[in-house]
Write an enzyme that holds these catalytic residues in place. Structure first.
Site, PDB file in Angstrom:
ATOM      1  N   HIS A 135     -23.199 -24.010  40.446  1.00 28.70           N
ATOM      2  CA  HIS A 135     -24.654 -23.965  40.589  1.00 28.70           C
ATOM      3  C   HIS A 135     -25.251 -22.644  40.105  1.00 28.70           C
ATOM      4  O   HIS A 135     -26.463 -22.540  39.927  1.00 28.70           O
ATOM      5  CB  HIS A 135     -25.073 -24.265  42.037  1.00 28.70           C
ATOM      6  CG  HIS A 135     -24.860 -23.141  43.009  1.00 28.70           C
ATOM      7  ND1 HIS A 135     -23.767 -23.085  43.847  1.00 28.70           N
ATOM      8  CD2 HIS A 135     -25.601 -22.050  43.289  1.00 28.70           C
ATOM      9  CE1 HIS A 135     -23.857 -21.996  44.589  1.00 28.70           C
ATOM     10  NE2 HIS A 135     -24.955 -21.350  44.275  1.00 28.70           N
ATOM     11  N   ASP A 165     -18.193 -27.376  42.916  1.00 26.44           N
ATOM     12  CA  ASP A 165     -19.072 -26.228  42.686  1.00 26.44           C
ATOM     13  C   ASP A 165     -18.309 -25.031  42.132  1.00 26.44           C
ATOM     14  O   ASP A 165     -18.546 -23.890  42.532  1.00 26.44           O
ATOM     15  CB  ASP A 165     -19.822 -25.842  43.960  1.00 26.44           C
ATOM     16  CG  ASP A 165     -21.080 -25.014  43.660  1.00 26.44           C
ATOM     17  OD1 ASP A 165     -21.504 -25.010  42.486  1.00 26.44           O
ATOM     18  OD2 ASP A 165     -21.612 -24.379  44.581  1.00 26.44           O
ATOM     19  N   SER A 240     -23.369 -16.088  45.747  1.00 26.24           N
ATOM     20  CA  SER A 240     -22.717 -17.278  45.197  1.00 26.24           C
ATOM     21  C   SER A 240     -21.760 -16.932  44.069  1.00 26.24           C
ATOM     22  O   SER A 240     -22.113 -16.223  43.128  1.00 26.24           O
ATOM     23  CB  SER A 240     -23.765 -18.246  44.660  1.00 26.24           C
ATOM     24  OG  SER A 240     -24.300 -19.034  45.670  1.00 26.24           O
TER      25      SER A 240
END
Length: 494
Positions: A135, A165, A240
């Site tokens: 993402h 992911d 992230s």
């Protein structure tokens, strides 16, 4: 259900929530016990047992030496993504179908908006291979990576896997002898073990937080293969794709999601999952095993009703025709309790176990039918793109098709295009191009090409590649609540 968001920072909004998906199938170290990673093809040295940053009580005492040894491998990932803008520069999530002046019958076209986002990643090879989150880099047309020492590089995506992911990117140019870290064994880390997260939350580069492993095997409804590590080490937007280290300086997780902001609950993809997928990510395509069954958890109550002694497993609730399960003779109400002798405790565990095996592999299932055990051998097939999240064909192929026709496309976001859930959204049309001559305009959604549905830009690119130069491709497009036909002439190859 938990309200879980990613740890990816967007400069237009605080965080980007991932789409929900239902599950288908030691003593204190000596002062110089560790050294910073030096320039050269050497990984951060795993700390020996006696040098781990733990005290005699097993509690984390200091992570300074650990951080100094590994922080050079952690990078900042800046991305740019194209989004259609609004004529009045309104909010991205404002409705713009039906607004005055929306492109269509004589209205002006919306201006394109460039979204900027930031995440983290970490080097796993001295030649610039970086692991991060899908993402973070999904749909990015520009990726810029900044190292801890200030050096910056452009990067390109080698492979992405939306279902876990994970993404693998590579620095461009003459890149060598960079500091890197190794993936550890995430199965060895125990609940209560100390962990350290390093990343770039809110643009604060090389931020360090520490905590413990709070739980294992968390299913947060982010995808069919959820098996997250949970930690209380602070993870925030911008973290992230960053690493979660054990006390030896090995990466045991890739930080991915958080519960709200500032709640102290974060989730990481286990390193062993990334290790399995790395060879496929390097090749740019993920292939997974598939049975072709619908399953649900076996509970003690259902076990009594089905007259079996086991109370853990996966009940087959449906068998699809012409699939490996049908060919192997699996039946409704069969209970799968093991794969190759390894116990299966739930439907989710079965989905994950099969999904990380190779297509064409033959597995032995332990199955209970009418209370009696039997063994069933199944040759797996390749899992189809059930979620519509395939990364094939590549972004380069999609861009080439768009340049050839004189337009740019992106996936439909229902927040941007009310009433549309699939198709290829046109975000720019070049004056004088085949697309303009066909009457295509920004804001239109291509939903059909040559009589076949178009769910995304990838499928449209496939439809275009199947046409010969000079032929006319009939398109059905959506504009607001109207469906229109357009005839697109396929140009000669450039």
């Amino acid at each position: 259900m938990l309200s879980v968001s990613t740890g990816c920072e967007s400069r237009q909004r605080e965080s980007n929530p991932p789409p929900p998906a239902a599950v288908s199938e030691a003593p204190a170290p000596a002062p110089d016990a560790t050294r910073p990673v030096e320039q050269g093809a050497q990984p951060a040295r795993p700390l020996p047992q006696e040098e781990q940053a733990t005290g005699g009580s097993g509690q984390l005492v200091s992570v300074a030496d650990l951080v100094e040894a590994v922080k050079g491998s952690v990078v900042n990932v800046d991305v740019r993504v194209r989004s259609p803008g609004l004529q009045d520069h309104g909010d991205l999530f404002e409705r713009f179908f039906g607004m005055p002046g929306f492109p269509g019958e004589g209205g002006p076209a919306p201006r394109e908006r460039i979204q900027q986002g930031a995440g983290s990643g970490f080097l796993i090879e001295p030649n610039g291979l970086i692991l991060t989150n899908n993402h973070v880099v999904e749909n990015a047309f520009s990726i810029r990576v900044r190292l801890d020492d200030g050096r910056e590089y452009d990067a390109k995506v080698l492979g992405r896997d939306p279902l876990t992911d994970l993404a693998l990117i590579k620095l461009q140019g003459n890149v060598k002898d960079l500091p890197f870290v190794r993936l550890g064994d995430s199965d060895e880390v125990r609940v209560g073990d100390p962990v350290v997260a390093i990343g770039n939350p809110f643009g604060l580069t090389s931020s360090v937080s520490s905590g413990i492993l709070s739980a294992r095997a968390r299913d947060i409804q982010a995808g069919p293969y959820d098996n997250f590590l949970q930690t209380d080490a602070a993870i925030n937007p911008g973290n992230s794709g960053g690493p979660l280290f054990n006390a030896r300086g090995e990466v045991i997780g890739i930080n991915t999601a958080i519960v709200g902001v500032g709640t102290g609950i974060g989730f990481a993809v286990p390193s062993n999952m990334a290790q399995v997928l790395l060879p496929q990510l390097q090749k740019g395509k993920i292939r997974r095993g598939w049975l072709g069954v619908s399953v649900q958890d076996l509970t003690p109550e259902l076990a009594r009703a089905l007259k079996v002694q086991q109370d853990k497993g996966a009940i087959v609730t449906g068998v699809e025709e012409n699939t490996p399960s049908a060919r192997a003779g699996l039946q409704q109400d069969d209970i799968i309790t093991a794969v190759n002798g390894e116990p299966v405790e739930s439907a989710h565990a079965l989905t994950r176990e099969i999904g990380f095996r190779s297509p064409d592999e033959t597995v032995k299932l332990t199955v209970y039918r009418a209370g009696q055990p039997r063994e069933v051998r199944v040759k797996l097939a390749e899992r189809p793109d059930l979620e519509g999240s395939s990364t094939e064909p590549s972004g380069d192929e999609r861009e080439e098709s768009g340049r050839r026709l004189g337009m740019r496309l992106q996936d439909v976001d229902p927040r941007l295009v009310p009433g549309a859930t699939r198709g290829a959204l046109i975000i720019e049309v070049e004056p004088g191009s085949p697309a303009e001559r066909a009457g295509l305009q920004p804001g239109m959604v291509i939903v059909e090409a040559g009589g076949r549905p178009v769910n995304n830009p990838r499928e449209f690119a496939q439809a275009v590649r199947g046409q010969s130069p000079g032929s006319v491709l009939l398109l059905r497009v959506q504009l607001g609540e109207s469906r229109l036909l357009r005839a697109l002439t396929i140009p000669e190859e450039r």
